[in-house]
Design an enzyme around this catalytic site. Structure first.
Site, PDB file in Angstrom:
ATOM      1  N   ASP A 152       0.850  -1.192   0.000  1.00 44.11           N
ATOM      2  CA  ASP A 152       0.000   0.000   0.000  1.00 44.11           C
ATOM      3  C   ASP A 152       0.888   1.245   0.000  1.00 44.11           C
ATOM      4  O   ASP A 152       2.074   1.164  -0.323  1.00 44.11           O
ATOM      5  CB  ASP A 152      -0.936  -0.057   1.225  1.00 44.11           C
ATOM      6  N   HIS A 205      -3.590   6.178   3.302  1.00 42.48           N
ATOM      7  CA  HIS A 205      -4.331   4.996   2.842  1.00 42.48           C
ATOM      8  C   HIS A 205      -3.778   3.728   3.482  1.00 42.48           C
ATOM      9  O   HIS A 205      -4.516   2.918   4.038  1.00 42.48           O
ATOM     10  CB  HIS A 205      -4.239   4.926   1.309  1.00 42.48           C
ATOM     11  N   SER A 417     -11.180  -0.815  -0.695  1.00 42.49           N
ATOM     12  CA  SER A 417      -9.891  -0.780   0.001  1.00 42.49           C
ATOM     13  C   SER A 417     -10.030  -1.121   1.474  1.00 42.49           C
ATOM     14  O   SER A 417      -9.088  -1.604   2.096  1.00 42.49           O
ATOM     15  CB  SER A 417      -9.272   0.625  -0.075  1.00 42.49           C
TER      16      SER A 417
END
Ligand code: CA
Length: 486
Positions: A152, A205, A417
């Site tokens: 990620d 994220h 996600s």
């Protein structure tokens, strides 16, 4: 090929500025004065930046309901016999409801109660499994003894959500895939454990995703309690940087292929740095695409499956209606142990009667190979963030971590996600339960045991029961999946 994190569109932040006083300043007979607030709520309001849980007391349940609706609060429940509606509300909404007709009192509800907890691990029965089941090692089923590799944007290993009881971090290996655009080569380098790799332009994220996988049980200052899907698993973070290119992501998968047995190096024992048994991949191209069995990604994930490592993919955030395939291409791999995850929304209730998220990518209705495998909670998921990070600043609901300086260290965002890392953590739980399971065994157990929530497309016969182009086999059920593993 440029790929992107699979985050749903975000909403604007609710802000409010109001001052509050505690009870005792208004008389019940004085109809023009705002209703009193409880001492607990008054104490909270001084520093409230997001929403909090309140109980709005009315002269009747009808009056309380009308007041909550008029104030724009999100209703969460009610005690109808005593005229109380439970809601989540901002400062401004609380101020408004105090002056609504028939409101007699506004009470803080932010004790650690169900309404204020992260509900996603209730819907999956993952928290129930962690509390009531044990693994082959005799320990509670928290994912202990398994590392999850998160490919990620990176991670902030010092975030309080990753803090172990002894002060160390759940992030046991911290890596970065550095790619040279000119030569199109990438190398994966090991960084010191304390380095924050999640600081680039789309930063946040990876830290949020990592928290969903394996956040440690945490009580926030507002009384809410959170934990990741596998609160005993360890994390291996592989940062691909902000502008992810497929080469960087493939370099990360390749690193896992070469290092999964000893991700911290040959000298570090599995007791402190367990083998990687699953990778989480919450990124992909926009708009789906054709499955390419010749791609490096597919070859790498097939090699990983052969070596006992599961690959988890976010299905994508392109929605759809079954007339075309919009799912993430590598997740369509029929190889056992490669999972494509759709987003389920429990509507913040913790129940299994929710819906498939509108944004969750659908497969082509007439081609089951393009369908997601399974659903997991992905909408309104609270996890680790930092206020200064781009993605976290778009979140819905800033909440403060346990420490005095942990301002806005948790936030609520949505996307497939956020669904995939629930499954990655659950896979860690399943490997703890049955260390000898193959990736294909894991996929089979998840599918045969999935809960058939009814929203959306009809289920049709598949090789392991019934499945659908929007939800796959249904909502993951951790307790049933453990039983199905045998
Ligand atoms: Ca699959």
């Amino acid at each position: 090929m440029r790929i992107k994190p699979l985050l749903a569109a975000t909403a604007s932040i609710l802000a409010a500025s109001a001052t509050f006083t505690s009870g005792g300043t208004a008389s019940a007979a004085d109809q023009s004065a705002p209703a009193n607030v409880s001492t607990f709520l008054a104490g909270q309001l001084g520093s409230l930046t997001g929403k909090t849980s309140v109980m709005v007391h009315g002269t009747s349940i009808t009056a309380a309901r009308q007041a909550v609706t008029a104030a724009g609060m999100a209703k969460k429940g009610e005690f109808s016999a005593i005229g109380v509606v439970i809601a989540n509300a901002t400062k401004a909404q609380i101020q408004a409801v105090r002056s609504a007709p028939g409101v007699t009192y506004v009470e803080g509800g932010a004790q650690p109660i169900e309404f204020f907890q992260e509900t996603s691990n209730t819907a999956t029965r993952g928290a129930e499994a962690a509390a009531t089941l044990t693994g082959a090692d005799g320990a509670k089923l928290t994912g202990k003894g398994v590392s999850v590799a998160v490919i990620d944007s990176g991670v902030d290993p010092t975030h309080p959500y990753f803090k172990e009881a002894d002060g160390s971090s759940a992030v046991v290996a911290n890596l970065e895939a550095l790619c040279e655009p000119l030569t199109e080569t990438c190398s994966v380098q090991r960084l010191p454990a304390f380095v924050d790799t999640d600081t680039l332009s789309v930063g946040g994220h990876g830290t949020h995703v990592s928290g969903i996988v394996a956040g440690r049980p945490t009580t926030l200052t507002d009384g809410g309690t959170l934990q990741g899907a596998a609160p005993g698993a360890k994390l291996v973070s592989i940062s691909t940087g902000a502008g992810i290119v497929i080469l960087g992501a493939d370099s990360a998968l390749n690193w896992v292929l070469e290092n999964h047995a000893a991700p911290c190096g040959a000298g570090v024992p599995a007791s402190t740095c367990p083998p990687i048994k699953v990778t989480n991949n919450s990124y992909g191209p926009t708009g789906g695409g054709e499955f390419d069995p010749e791609s490096a990604t597919v070859k790498l994930q097939r090699a990983l499956a052969t070596e006992g490592v599961v690959t988890v993919w976010a299905a994508g955030n392109d929605g759809g209606d079954g007339s075309t395939s919009l799912t993430n291409p590598p997740g369509q791999d029929p190889t056992g142990g490669i999972l494509s995850v759709a987003s389920y929304y429990d509507q913040d209730t913790g129940t299994r009667a929710g819906v498939v998220s509108e944004y969750s990518s659908r497969g082509l209705g007439s081609d089951a190979s393009t369908w997601p495998d399974i659903s997991a909670p992905g909408e309104n998921i609270t996890s680790s963030c930092r206020l200064y990070l781009a993605i976290c600043s778009t979140g819905l609901d800033f909440r403060n971590g346990p420490g005095a300086l942990d301002i806005g260290t948790f936030n609520t965002i949505s996307g497939t996600s956020m669904a995939a890392p629930h499954i990655a953590g659950i896979v860690a739980q399943l490997f703890q339960a049955r260390p000898s399971a193959t990736p294909a065994d894991i996929e089979r157990a998840l599918k045969v045991s999935a809960h058939k929530y009814t929203d959306g497309a009809a289920y049709t016969a598949g090789p392991l029961g019934t499945t659908s182009y929007d939800k796959g086999y249904g909502l993951v059920d951790v307790v049933a999946a453990v039983a199905a593993l045998g």
